[in-house]
Structure formats: structure tokens, C-alpha cells
Design a protein around this motif. Structure first.
Motif, short mmCIF file in Angstrom:
data_model
loop_
_atom_site.label_atom_id
_atom_site.label_comp_id
_atom_site.label_asym_id
_atom_site.label_seq_id
_atom_site.Cartn_x
_atom_site.Cartn_y
_atom_site.Cartn_z
N ALA A 152 45.21 44.27 25.10
CA ALA A 152 44.36 45.16 25.89
C ALA A 152 45.11 46.44 26.25
CB ALA A 152 43.90 44.46 27.16
N ALA A 153 46.38 46.31 26.60
CA ALA A 153 47.19 47.47 26.96
C ALA A 153 47.34 48.42 25.78
CB ALA A 153 48.57 47.02 27.45
N ALA A 154 47.42 47.88 24.57
CA ALA A 154 47.54 48.71 23.37
C ALA A 154 46.26 49.50 23.11
CB ALA A 154 47.88 47.84 22.17
N ARG A 155 45.13 48.94 23.49
CA ARG A 155 43.84 49.61 23.25
C ARG A 155 43.47 50.59 24.38
NH1 ARG A 155 39.97 44.65 21.48
NH2 ARG A 155 38.38 46.24 21.95
N LYS A 156 44.05 50.41 25.54
CA LYS A 156 43.82 51.31 26.69
C LYS A 156 42.33 51.56 26.96
CE LYS A 156 48.21 53.69 26.10
NZ LYS A 156 48.91 55.00 25.85
N PRO A 157 41.60 50.54 27.29
CA PRO A 157 40.16 50.72 27.55
C PRO A 157 39.93 51.50 28.85
CG PRO A 157 40.84 48.53 28.22
CD PRO A 157 42.03 49.15 27.53
N GLU A 158 38.78 52.13 28.92
CA GLU A 158 38.41 52.83 30.15
C GLU A 158 37.96 51.83 31.22
OE1 GLU A 158 35.46 55.72 29.27
OE2 GLU A 158 36.75 56.89 27.94
N VAL A 159 37.34 50.74 30.75
CA VAL A 159 36.82 49.72 31.67
C VAL A 159 37.24 48.33 31.18
CG1 VAL A 159 34.74 48.68 32.66
CG2 VAL A 159 34.82 51.16 32.27
N LEU A 160 37.61 47.48 32.14
CA LEU A 160 38.00 46.11 31.82
C LEU A 160 37.24 45.15 32.74
CD1 LEU A 160 40.08 44.32 30.16
CD2 LEU A 160 41.47 44.36 32.24
N PHE A 161 36.50 44.21 32.12
CA PHE A 161 35.82 43.16 32.88
C PHE A 161 36.62 41.88 32.75
CE2 PHE A 161 32.23 46.02 31.95
CZ PHE A 161 31.67 46.15 33.22
N LEU A 162 37.05 41.33 33.87
CA LEU A 162 37.80 40.08 33.86
C LEU A 162 36.86 38.92 34.17
CD1 LEU A 162 41.00 41.15 35.85
CD2 LEU A 162 40.71 40.98 33.36
N GLN A 163 36.84 37.93 33.27
CA GLN A 163 36.05 36.72 33.48
C GLN A 163 36.96 35.53 33.20
OE1 GLN A 163 32.34 36.16 34.31
NE2 GLN A 163 33.71 34.49 34.88
N ILE A 164 37.72 35.17 34.24
CA ILE A 164 38.71 34.11 34.07
C ILE A 164 38.90 33.39 35.41
CG2 ILE A 164 40.65 35.68 34.55
CD1 ILE A 164 42.29 34.09 32.48
N GLY A 165 39.13 32.09 35.33
CA GLY A 165 39.34 31.30 36.55
C GLY A 165 38.69 29.93 36.52
N SER A 166 37.70 29.77 35.65
CA SER A 166 37.00 28.48 35.59
C SER A 166 37.95 27.34 35.22
CB SER A 166 35.87 28.55 34.56
OG SER A 166 34.88 29.46 34.99
N ASN A 167 38.85 27.61 34.29
CA ASN A 167 39.80 26.58 33.88
C ASN A 167 40.82 26.28 34.98
OD1 ASN A 167 38.74 26.17 31.24
ND2 ASN A 167 39.77 28.03 30.55
N ASP A 168 41.12 27.27 35.80
CA ASP A 168 42.06 27.04 36.91
C ASP A 168 41.47 26.07 37.93
OD1 ASP A 168 44.46 29.19 36.81
OD2 ASP A 168 42.64 30.10 35.99
N VAL A 169 40.16 26.18 38.17
CA VAL A 169 39.51 25.26 39.11
C VAL A 169 39.54 23.83 38.56
CG1 VAL A 169 37.38 24.78 40.38
CG2 VAL A 169 37.96 27.14 39.80
N ALA A 170 39.45 23.70 37.24
CA ALA A 170 39.38 22.38 36.62
C ALA A 170 40.74 21.68 36.51
CB ALA A 170 38.76 22.50 35.22
N LEU A 171 41.81 22.41 36.75
CA LEU A 171 43.14 21.80 36.66
C LEU A 171 43.29 20.68 37.68
CD1 LEU A 171 45.39 24.98 36.29
CD2 LEU A 171 44.76 23.36 34.49
#
Length: 273
Positions: free
Chosen positions: A149-168
Motif C-alpha cells: 500500500a505504501a508503494a502505491r500511495k493511495p489518496e484514500v485507505l479503507f481499513l476493514q480488519i479486526g474480525s479475526n482478532d475477536v475470534a482469537l
């Protein structure tokens, strides 16, 4: 006797002449006063006629007309700008989704993958791994995807992460809060000029909770997530209200196309894509 009578008449004549002279004098003075007043009045009229009071009614009317014209002209300009803006918005809304998401990346876990799995966007718009979690960024591909992602340098980034952390099994809201804080710091370091939006962990059906009891803690995890976002100065999107019973797939935690369609619309509106 005749002499006496003549004297009396002479005396009366003298008295009569004296009375007449006084009345004549008063009359003359009155006439003079009237003439003076007439002359003074005439002089005032002459002065006014020579120096007439300016008529400002025409000037006032002209100013009022100019003011009305100016207001109308301003209103026309505002209406033209509003019409132009409305046309621009309409044209913007008509663009294909892939154009709206140009220079945008959706980053995360299996829920992020659903965007291209449901064929709403191409896979090139997504950087996600099935088992990605912030608790083990290196082991679940998060670090690698962040570098991409850093190499592509997007103007906008949507983060959708955490579901697996709850399941741990060892997962807890306290651990998740600290892990996500560290993860978000790394994201901001890697993409300092990117606008970041953090999506909430989506609720699951009861059958998913029956298989993994810790999923019942999703509301608490989202509270911690919201707190971390406020602390970091990024936008938190709680999408729980977009989830209805007919959005779930058979496993009770993955989403169908209906959810992603609603989410796409919210993302476009929130980030002004």
C-alpha cells in the motif's frame, strides 16, 4: 359775544388739527411696515428661487433601481453556480464505481476481500488476506500488504480488519485495543498523506457465536476501535446499521452483495469519492 364765539371755534379747530395729525402719522407707519414686510417676503422668495432646494427624489429612485438590479444580478449568479454544482454532482454520481475508487485501497481481512468476491470492484482495489489480524501482522500478511500500500500511495485507505482478532482464543478487548493502536501508527507512518477510514467489525449471527464464543464481544471491540480512532484523529465508520439478516452468507459472518452495495455507497459519500 360774537368775539367769544369765534375764539371757541378757533380753539376747536386747533384741537381738531392735532388729532388728525396723530392718526395720519400712525397710518403712514403702518403702510411703511406693510411695505417692509412685503419687500422682505419678496426678497426671501427671490433668494429661494435663486438657490432652489435640490430634488433628491430622482437620485434616491435611481439608487433603489441600481440596488434592485444588483440584487437580481447576484441572485442570477448564485442560481447559475448552484445549477453548475448540481450538474457536476450529477455527472460525478454517474461515474462507474471503479472510477470513484480510483487512487483508493481497501485493506484488511476476509470482509475486505468480499468487495471483489461479490464483483463490485476489481481485485486491484483490495489488499487483503483471509486470516489477517493486527495481533500478528507479520504472520498474517498485514505487514507485507502495508508495504504494498505504501508503494502505491493511495489518496484514500479503507481499513476493514479486526474480525479475526475477536475470534482469537486469547483475544481480549484490551489486547486488541493496544494491537490496533500500534497497527494504526504503522499505517500512518507508511502513508502520511493518505486519508484513512477505519470500518467497524461487523456483527455476526448467533450460529457464528455458537461456534466461536468470543465473537459475542464484537460490540466491546468496536467501542475500543472507536476510541483508538479518535485518539489517532482518523474517521471511524460504524457500519453495523447496514447489516440485515439477509446480508449474511451461510457461515453467519461473511456478507452477501447487498451489504457491499450499501457499504460502497456510504464509502463514496463519506470520503467524497
Amino acid at each position: 359775544m360774537a368775539v367769544n364765539t369765534g375764539k371757541k371755534k378757533q380753539k376747536r379747530n386747533k384741537n381738531g388739527n392735532k388729532s388728525y395729525n396723530n392718526e395720519d402719522r400712525v397710518l403712514k407707519m403702518a403702510i411703511i411696515l406693510v411695505l417692509l414686510l412685503f419687500v422682505m417676503g419678496a426678497s426671501l422668495v427671490g433668494i429661494k428661487s435663486m438657490n432652489p432646494r435640490p430634488d433628491i427624489t430622482k437620485g434616491v429612485a435611481k439608487l433603489e433601481a441600481m440596488e434592485k438590479a444588483s440584487v437580481k444580478e447576484t441572485e442570477k449568479k448564485i442560481e447559475a453556480l448552484e445549477a453548475e454544482e448540481a450538474r457536476a454532482i450529477e455527472e460525478r454520481n454517474k461515474r462507474p464505481i471503479n472510477e470513484k475508487f480510483e487512487n483508493t485501497i481497501i485493506f484488511g481481512d476476509f470482509l475486505a476481500q468480499g468487495v471483489y468476491e461479490q464483483e463490485l470492484l476489481g481485485e486491484s482495489f483490495v489488499l487483503a488476506r483471509e486470516s489477517a489480524c493486527v495481533h500478528d501482522m507479520d504472520g498474517t500478511g498485514v505487514t507485507e500488504n502495508l508495504q504494498a500500500a505504501a508503494a502505491r500511495k493511495p489518496e484514500v485507505l479503507f481499513l476493514q480488519i479486526g474480525s479475526n482478532d475477536v475470534a482469537l482464543e486469547e483475544g481480549s478487548a484490551d489486547i486488541f485495543e493496544e494491537d490496533y493502536r500500534n497497527f494504526l501508527e504503522k499505517v500512518k507512518e507508511a502513508l502520511p498523506d493518505t486519508k484513512i477510514y477505519v470500518n467497524s467489525i461487523l456483527p455476526v449471527q448467533q450460529k457464528a457465536i455458537a461456534e466461536t464464543e468470543t465473537l459475542a464481544d464484537i460490540p466491546e471491540f468496536n467501542k475500543r476501535l472507536d476510541s483508538v480512532c479518535k485518539e489517532a484523529g482518523v474517521v471511524f465508520l460504524d457500519n453495523s446499521d447496514l447489516v440485515t439478516e439477509d446480508c449474511y452468507k451461510d457461515d453467519g459472518k461473511r456478507m452477501r452483495r447487498k451489504y457491499y452495495t450499501a457499504w460502497i455507497n456510504r464509502a463514496v459519500e463519506t470520503a467524497n469519492l
